[in-house]
Design a protein around this motif. Structure first.
Motif, PDB file in Angstrom:
ATOM      1  N   SER A 272     -11.264 -10.010  10.181  1.00 28.57           N
ATOM      2  CA  SER A 272     -11.990 -11.127  10.777  1.00 28.57           C
ATOM      3  C   SER A 272     -11.745 -12.418  10.009  1.00 28.57           C
ATOM      4  O   SER A 272     -11.630 -13.501  10.597  1.00 28.57           O
ATOM      5  CB  SER A 272     -13.492 -10.820  10.820  1.00 28.57           C
ATOM      6  OG  SER A 272     -14.020 -10.656   9.521  1.00 28.57           O
ATOM      7  N   ARG A 273     -11.621 -12.307   8.695  1.00 27.51           N
ATOM      8  CA  ARG A 273     -11.345 -13.492   7.888  1.00 27.51           C
ATOM      9  C   ARG A 273      -9.959 -14.053   8.208  1.00 27.51           C
ATOM     10  O   ARG A 273      -9.764 -15.268   8.299  1.00 27.51           O
ATOM     11  CB  ARG A 273     -11.451 -13.141   6.400  1.00 27.51           C
ATOM     12  CG  ARG A 273     -11.352 -14.349   5.470  1.00 27.51           C
ATOM     13  CD  ARG A 273     -11.440 -13.948   4.006  1.00 27.51           C
ATOM     14  NE  ARG A 273     -12.709 -13.297   3.712  1.00 27.51           N
ATOM     15  CZ  ARG A 273     -12.829 -12.023   3.332  1.00 27.51           C
ATOM     16  NH1 ARG A 273     -11.737 -11.266   3.221  1.00 27.51           N
ATOM     17  NH2 ARG A 273     -14.004 -11.515   3.061  1.00 27.51           N
ATOM     18  N   ASP A 274      -8.996 -13.168   8.404  1.00 28.65           N
ATOM     19  CA  ASP A 274      -7.625 -13.607   8.683  1.00 28.65           C
ATOM     20  C   ASP A 274      -7.528 -14.345  10.013  1.00 28.65           C
ATOM     21  O   ASP A 274      -6.865 -15.395  10.108  1.00 28.65           O
ATOM     22  CB  ASP A 274      -6.679 -12.400   8.694  1.00 28.65           C
ATOM     23  CG  ASP A 274      -6.412 -11.859   7.305  1.00 28.65           C
ATOM     24  OD1 ASP A 274      -6.699 -12.580   6.319  1.00 28.65           O
ATOM     25  OD2 ASP A 274      -5.931 -10.711   7.196  1.00 28.65           O
ATOM     26  N   ILE A 275      -8.174 -13.821  11.051  1.00 29.33           N
ATOM     27  CA  ILE A 275      -8.073 -14.480  12.357  1.00 29.33           C
ATOM     28  C   ILE A 275      -8.766 -15.829  12.345  1.00 29.33           C
ATOM     29  O   ILE A 275      -8.285 -16.803  12.945  1.00 29.33           O
ATOM     30  CB  ILE A 275      -8.634 -13.578  13.482  1.00 29.33           C
ATOM     31  CG1 ILE A 275      -8.379 -14.203  14.852  1.00 29.33           C
ATOM     32  CG2 ILE A 275     -10.124 -13.333  13.306  1.00 29.33           C
ATOM     33  CD1 ILE A 275      -6.921 -14.365  15.200  1.00 29.33           C
ATOM     34  N   ILE A 276      -9.891 -15.937  11.622  1.00 31.64           N
ATOM     35  CA  ILE A 276     -10.583 -17.215  11.542  1.00 31.64           C
ATOM     36  C   ILE A 276      -9.739 -18.223  10.769  1.00 31.64           C
ATOM     37  O   ILE A 276      -9.655 -19.410  11.150  1.00 31.64           O
ATOM     38  CB  ILE A 276     -11.971 -17.032  10.869  1.00 31.64           C
ATOM     39  CG1 ILE A 276     -12.891 -16.231  11.813  1.00 31.64           C
ATOM     40  CG2 ILE A 276     -12.603 -18.377  10.533  1.00 31.64           C
ATOM     41  CD1 ILE A 276     -14.197 -15.824  11.189  1.00 31.64           C
ATOM     42  N   ARG A 277      -9.076 -17.773   9.721  1.00 30.77           N
ATOM     43  CA  ARG A 277      -8.183 -18.669   8.963  1.00 30.77           C
ATOM     44  C   ARG A 277      -7.050 -19.176   9.834  1.00 30.77           C
ATOM     45  O   ARG A 277      -6.677 -20.338   9.796  1.00 30.77           O
ATOM     46  CB  ARG A 277      -7.622 -17.935   7.750  1.00 30.77           C
ATOM     47  CG  ARG A 277      -8.564 -17.823   6.563  1.00 30.77           C
ATOM     48  CD  ARG A 277      -7.940 -16.989   5.480  1.00 30.77           C
ATOM     49  NE  ARG A 277      -8.798 -16.888   4.312  1.00 30.77           N
ATOM     50  CZ  ARG A 277      -8.607 -16.037   3.324  1.00 30.77           C
ATOM     51  NH1 ARG A 277      -7.574 -15.194   3.360  1.00 30.77           N
ATOM     52  NH2 ARG A 277      -9.432 -15.989   2.289  1.00 30.77           N
ATOM     53  N   ARG A 278      -6.460 -18.269  10.633  1.00 27.57           N
ATOM     54  CA  ARG A 278      -5.340 -18.676  11.490  1.00 27.57           C
ATOM     55  C   ARG A 278      -5.786 -19.688  12.528  1.00 27.57           C
ATOM     56  O   ARG A 278      -5.062 -20.626  12.862  1.00 27.57           O
ATOM     57  CB  ARG A 278      -4.725 -17.456  12.166  1.00 27.57           C
ATOM     58  CG  ARG A 278      -3.989 -16.540  11.215  1.00 27.57           C
ATOM     59  CD  ARG A 278      -2.938 -15.693  11.943  1.00 27.57           C
ATOM     60  NE  ARG A 278      -3.521 -14.900  13.020  1.00 27.57           N
ATOM     61  CZ  ARG A 278      -3.971 -13.662  12.856  1.00 27.57           C
ATOM     62  NH1 ARG A 278      -3.932 -13.100  11.649  1.00 27.57           N
ATOM     63  NH2 ARG A 278      -4.461 -12.981  13.876  1.00 27.57           N
ATOM     64  N   MET A 279      -6.991 -19.505  13.062  1.00 31.02           N
ATOM     65  CA  MET A 279      -7.457 -20.384  14.123  1.00 31.02           C
ATOM     66  C   MET A 279      -7.951 -21.731  13.586  1.00 31.02           C
ATOM     67  O   MET A 279      -7.854 -22.752  14.266  1.00 31.02           O
ATOM     68  CB  MET A 279      -8.592 -19.705  14.893  1.00 31.02           C
ATOM     69  CG  MET A 279      -8.148 -18.483  15.678  1.00 31.02           C
ATOM     70  SD  MET A 279      -6.868 -18.859  16.899  1.00 31.02           S
ATOM     71  CE  MET A 279      -7.754 -19.927  18.015  1.00 31.02           C
ATOM     72  N   THR A 280      -8.485 -21.740  12.379  1.00 28.58           N
ATOM     73  CA  THR A 280      -9.042 -22.977  11.836  1.00 28.58           C
ATOM     74  C   THR A 280      -8.117 -23.657  10.851  1.00 28.58           C
ATOM     75  O   THR A 280      -8.341 -24.818  10.480  1.00 28.58           O
ATOM     76  CB  THR A 280     -10.387 -22.687  11.135  1.00 28.58           C
ATOM     77  OG1 THR A 280     -10.162 -21.814  10.024  1.00 28.58           O
ATOM     78  CG2 THR A 280     -11.371 -22.057  12.102  1.00 28.58           C
ATOM     79  N   GLY A 281      -7.099 -22.940  10.393  1.00 26.15           N
ATOM     80  CA  GLY A 281      -6.196 -23.503   9.394  1.00 26.15           C
ATOM     81  C   GLY A 281      -6.786 -23.565   8.010  1.00 26.15           C
ATOM     82  O   GLY A 281      -6.320 -24.317   7.151  1.00 26.15           O
TER      83      GLY A 281
END
Length: 282
Positions: A272-281
């Motif tokens: 979940s942390r990885d997908i949020i990082r990818r989406m928010t930069g």
């Protein structure tokens, strides 16, 4: 063993006048009470021996000896107890910062003394086994329900919360024995939350409540009643300290479940942390 004085403060408004006489005497003279028999306490407080027995029952302790042990535990704590402070007209910013922070800290400390570890353990086990978990609350307690849903979803526990009370009630009658319903209400008397837990229990679901300490309608419908302490009154109608203690209990339950399934939970959190990082930069 402690928490006697906290429990007494929490139930003052919900007990009979004769019980209250005893409770107020103990709160004002805890050291003297430790040296007294039941008969002596009844005579000194203006209550009765029967009222003392009823008070012990209202507090959830087995009898007068256990009450004395819990009060003695409070008095033996080395850390000085902070007394709650009210917000007053034209308080300085420095005072407001200190008062609000200190009140919230003390509420959490007091909650720790009345949380039953065995009940918490059983609640964590139920949440860990649940197929679905529904968090119910209105007003400020609904914010706690939303926070809980967010936390449990991040470790892949199917969870729901609703801002619409009608959806809360609709979902409650659809539960089954594989589900868990968590009712959140500081007062313990929120009609919709009472009805949700009642219906969930009738459907066979396990039920958990998070309320203030003492007998109340929400906790009466819970398999695992959990209690919090706070400083709610008319000037604190914004549910400040109760919100903090409810969040604290949710965090305890969340970490309890995550700890039972540590490797899986860490993996889900990383995803979940990885997908949020990818989406928010970020």
């Amino acid at each position: 063993m402690n928490g006697g004085l906290v429990r007494l403060r929490e139930i003052l408004d919900d007990i009979t006048p004769s019980e209250r006489k005893v409770a107020e005497f103990v709160l004002s003279h805890p050291h003297r009470m430790l040296e007294m028999s039941v008969a002596q306490l009844a005579a000194e407080s203006g209550g009765s021996q029967a009222a003392i027995i009823r008070l012990c029952k209202s507090m959830g302790v087995k009898g007068y000896p256990e009450l004395k042990l819990k009060v003695a535990g409070d008095l033996n704590q080395t850390e000085e107890r902070y007394e709650y402070r009210e917000i007053r007209p034209n308080d300085s910013i420095d005072r407001i910062i200190h008062t609000v922070s200190a009140n919230n800290i003390q509420s959490i400390r007091d909650t720790v003394t009345i949380l039953d570890a065995d009940t918490v353990r059983k609640a964590v086990e139920a949440l860990s086994r649940a197929n679905r978990t529904y968090f119910y609350g209105l007003g400020a307690s609904n914010l706690i329900a939303q926070d809980a849903q967010h936390k449990f979803l991040r470790i892949n526990k199917t969870s729901y919360s609703f801002t619409d009370p009608h959806l809360e009630l609709t979902s409650a009658v659809m539960l089954n024995e594989d589900d868990v319903a968590v009712g959140i209400s500081y007062s313990g008397e929120t009609d919709h939350v009472i009805e949700c837990l009642k219906e969930a229990r009738l459907c066979g679901a396990k039920t958990i409540s998070i309320t203030k300490y003492g007998n109340n309608s929400v906790s009466s419908h819970a398999d695992y009643p959990l209690y919090t302490s706070s400083t709610e009154n008319e000037i604190r109608s914004g549910a400040m300290s109760s919100r903090m203690t409810q969040l604290n209990v949710i965090d305890i339950l969340y970490l309890g479940v995550a700890s039972r399934e540590y490797d899986k939970s860490v993996g889900y959190l990383e995803k979940s942390r990885d997908i949020i990082r990818r989406m928010t930069g970020r």
